[in-house]
Design an enzyme around this catalytic site. Structure first.
Site, PDB file in Angstrom:
ATOM      1  N   HIS A  45      -5.312   8.270  -0.409  1.00 52.20           N
ATOM      2  CA  HIS A  45      -4.212   9.176  -0.123  1.00 52.20           C
ATOM      3  C   HIS A  45      -4.308  10.428  -0.994  1.00 52.20           C
ATOM      4  O   HIS A  45      -3.455  10.688  -1.833  1.00 52.20           O
ATOM      5  CB  HIS A  45      -2.868   8.451  -0.298  1.00 52.20           C
ATOM      6  CG  HIS A  45      -2.658   7.421   0.762  1.00 52.20           C
ATOM      7  ND1 HIS A  45      -2.115   6.185   0.528  1.00 52.20           N
ATOM      8  CD2 HIS A  45      -2.965   7.443   2.084  1.00 52.20           C
ATOM      9  CE1 HIS A  45      -2.090   5.515   1.660  1.00 52.20           C
ATOM     10  NE2 HIS A  45      -2.599   6.248   2.616  1.00 52.20           N
ATOM     11  N   HIS A  77      -7.778  -0.640   0.250  1.00 48.37           N
ATOM     12  CA  HIS A  77      -6.685  -1.588   0.465  1.00 48.37           C
ATOM     13  C   HIS A  77      -6.874  -2.464   1.708  1.00 48.37           C
ATOM     14  O   HIS A  77      -5.960  -3.166   2.120  1.00 48.37           O
ATOM     15  CB  HIS A  77      -5.305  -0.920   0.414  1.00 48.37           C
ATOM     16  CG  HIS A  77      -5.174   0.295   1.244  1.00 48.37           C
ATOM     17  ND1 HIS A  77      -4.721   1.488   0.746  1.00 48.37           N
ATOM     18  CD2 HIS A  77      -5.453   0.509   2.531  1.00 48.37           C
ATOM     19  CE1 HIS A  77      -4.723   2.376   1.718  1.00 48.37           C
ATOM     20  NE2 HIS A  77      -5.154   1.808   2.798  1.00 48.37           N
ATOM     21  N   CYS A  99     -11.035  -3.360  -2.116  1.00 43.42           N
ATOM     22  CA  CYS A  99     -10.997  -3.649  -3.553  1.00 43.42           C
ATOM     23  C   CYS A  99     -11.046  -5.174  -3.757  1.00 43.42           C
ATOM     24  O   CYS A  99     -10.338  -5.912  -3.057  1.00 43.42           O
ATOM     25  CB  CYS A  99      -9.706  -3.083  -4.151  1.00 43.42           C
ATOM     26  SG  CYS A  99      -9.488  -3.542  -5.868  1.00 43.42           S
ATOM     27  N   HIS A 127       3.139  -0.987   4.534  1.00 38.23           N
ATOM     28  CA  HIS A 127       1.950  -0.568   3.779  1.00 38.23           C
ATOM     29  C   HIS A 127       0.689  -1.182   4.400  1.00 38.23           C
ATOM     30  O   HIS A 127       0.671  -2.380   4.725  1.00 38.23           O
ATOM     31  CB  HIS A 127       2.086  -0.994   2.321  1.00 38.23           C
ATOM     32  CG  HIS A 127       1.082  -0.322   1.437  1.00 38.23           C
ATOM     33  ND1 HIS A 127      -0.237  -0.714   1.395  1.00 38.23           N
ATOM     34  CD2 HIS A 127       1.190   0.734   0.598  1.00 38.23           C
ATOM     35  CE1 HIS A 127      -0.889   0.075   0.548  1.00 38.23           C
ATOM     36  NE2 HIS A 127      -0.043   0.962   0.057  1.00 38.23           N
ATOM     37  N   GLU A 129      -2.044  -2.207   3.189  1.00 35.34           N
ATOM     38  CA  GLU A 129      -2.562  -3.407   2.497  1.00 35.34           C
ATOM     39  C   GLU A 129      -1.789  -4.653   2.946  1.00 35.34           C
ATOM     40  O   GLU A 129      -2.380  -5.714   3.188  1.00 35.34           O
ATOM     41  CB  GLU A 129      -2.430  -3.235   0.978  1.00 35.34           C
ATOM     42  CG  GLU A 129      -2.928  -4.478   0.232  1.00 35.34           C
ATOM     43  CD  GLU A 129      -2.520  -4.517  -1.236  1.00 35.34           C
ATOM     44  OE1 GLU A 129      -2.415  -3.454  -1.864  1.00 35.34           O
ATOM     45  OE2 GLU A 129      -2.309  -5.628  -1.747  1.00 35.34           O
ATOM     46  N   THR A 165      -0.787  -5.789  -4.163  1.00 41.98           N
ATOM     47  CA  THR A 165      -1.355  -5.522  -5.497  1.00 41.98           C
ATOM     48  C   THR A 165      -0.599  -4.446  -6.283  1.00 41.98           C
ATOM     49  O   THR A 165      -0.669  -4.423  -7.504  1.00 41.98           O
ATOM     50  CB  THR A 165      -2.832  -5.085  -5.387  1.00 41.98           C
ATOM     51  OG1 THR A 165      -2.913  -3.979  -4.494  1.00 41.98           O
ATOM     52  CG2 THR A 165      -3.725  -6.203  -4.910  1.00 41.98           C
ATOM     53  N   SER A 221       0.631   9.824  -1.331  1.00 47.59           N
ATOM     54  CA  SER A 221       0.220   8.692  -2.173  1.00 47.59           C
ATOM     55  C   SER A 221       1.463   8.026  -2.747  1.00 47.59           C
ATOM     56  O   SER A 221       2.187   8.621  -3.551  1.00 47.59           O
ATOM     57  CB  SER A 221      -0.682   9.204  -3.298  1.00 47.59           C
ATOM     58  OG  SER A 221      -0.598   8.366  -4.423  1.00 47.59           O
ATOM     59  N   SER A 265      -5.228   7.676  -6.988  1.00 41.67           N
ATOM     60  CA  SER A 265      -6.133   8.269  -6.011  1.00 41.67           C
ATOM     61  C   SER A 265      -6.390   9.752  -6.304  1.00 41.67           C
ATOM     62  O   SER A 265      -6.830  10.496  -5.432  1.00 41.67           O
ATOM     63  CB  SER A 265      -5.540   8.094  -4.600  1.00 41.67           C
ATOM     64  OG  SER A 265      -4.188   8.475  -4.602  1.00 41.67           O
TER      65      SER A 265
HETATM   66 FE1  F3S Z   1      -7.674  -2.192  -6.577  1.00 40.74          FE
HETATM   67 FE2  F3S Z   1      -5.717  -2.101  -8.283  1.00 40.74          FE
HETATM   68 FE3  F3S Z   1      -6.819   0.116  -7.483  1.00 40.74          FE
HETATM   69  S1  F3S Z   1      -5.858  -3.393  -6.486  1.00 40.74           S
HETATM   70  S2  F3S Z   1      -7.509  -0.316  -5.416  1.00 40.74           S
HETATM   71  S3  F3S Z   1      -7.800  -1.506  -8.672  1.00 40.74           S
HETATM   72  S4  F3S Z   1      -4.663  -0.178  -7.878  1.00 40.74           S
END
Ligand code: F3S
Length: 284
Positions: A45, A77, A99, A127, A129, A165, A221, A265
């Site tokens: 984002h 995600h 991830c 979301h 994810e 997460t 984001s 991001s």
């Molecule tokens: Fe992974 Fe945590 Fe970033 S789940 S994508 S390291 S915010």
């Protein structure tokens, strides 16, 4: 005597581990394949990063229907399991940049479902994810951001809880508490990634020690927007910018200390440009 304005940068800025990994995979793919490389939705984002990747031949598509062939990069995600399968059936090359922390949460939803748990995914329903996590479960699955979302749930033998997460720990705690009244067996997996919580704690602390706070990151984001909310609650003089061009000299009137933080991001080069511009503006 004119004094310099001090610029304090939060310890955790720039890409988190998962985003860094996804961008690296994307760049490597662009070098190897050259063209026909796509992501489902923006890879992160941040419009500036998405723009740079476009220059390297990586394009954002909103649906698999818009991709006829080539390579698809799965974002950090993750995606829905159906999308993963459909991409394979279409004959697309898949570069999975999900991830590993998200992947672990997906695996836990599958495992709990197979073991007969009623699964609760603690997180925001819209979301991407969470949409992905949900797809690894069955119909016996609930999504809850607050206990209110579980009001219709009946008592059941066993509940398994997995978190988005980036969820705030307090939200997970209230959901776990509520579930205690619904089943005698509860299995909770704390899948919250601490990259998010550490950043939030650091920025609240920093906002308490400066005159002006600047949060850098994409307007789309959610983790950047959350950092802005947290800093604003501590310090009225909090400003959110996507790029250095948006900084305004009047924000720094009578300001001796500026704090800078960024979402997970936001690339280092944008943060650097923002810091350089603030230094140039100097105290007003
Ligand atoms: Fe992974 Fe945590 Fe970033 S789940 S994508 S390291 S915010």
């Amino acid at each position: 005597m004119e004094m310099d304005m001090e610029i304090l940068i939060a310890k955790s800025t720039g890409f988190c581990f998962g985003v860094k990994r996804a961008i690296k995979e994307a760049e490597k793919t662009a070098e190897e394949k050259g063209s026909h490389i796509y992501t489902l939705g923006p890879i992160i984002h941040n419009p500036q990063v998405v723009g740079r990747l476009e220059e390297k031949g990586i394009y954002t598509k909103n649906s698999l229907d818009d991709i006829d062939g080539g390579t698809i990069i799965i974002r950090s995600h993750g995606v829905k399991v159906e999308e993963f399968i459909a991409a394979g059936q279409k004959g697309l090359d898949i570069v999975d940049a999900t991830c590993p922390f998200v992947k672990k949460a997906q695996d836990l939803v599958s495992r709990l479902t197979a073991e007969g748990y009623t699964v609760v995914v603690a997180g925001k329903r819209e979301h991407p994810e969470v949409k992905g996590l949900v797809s690894y479960g069955s119909r016996d699955l609930w999504v809850a951001e607050t206990p209110d979302d579980l009001r219709g749930m009946k008592r059941c033998p066993k509940i398994g809880i997995v978190a988005q997460t980036t969820l705030a720990m307090k939200k997970l705690e209230t959901i776990v508490n509520f579930c205690l009244s619904l089943a005698s067996e509860i299995k909770v997996f704390n899948t919250i990634c601490n990259a998010t919580s550490i950043r939030q704690e650091e920025c609240a602390d920093l906002a308490g020690h400066v005159d002006v706070m600047v949060v850098v990151g994409g307007r789309n984001s959610s983790n950047t927007m959350r950092l802005t909310e947290i800093c604003s609650a501590v310090l009225d003089r909090t400003h959110h910018v996507e790029t250095a061009d948006e900084l305004k000299a009047q924000w720094f009137k009578d300001c001796m200390r500026v704090g800078v933080t960024s979402g997970a991001s936001t690339p280092d080069w944008i943060i650097r440009e923002v810091v350089e511009k603030i230094a140039k503006i100097g105290p007003k």
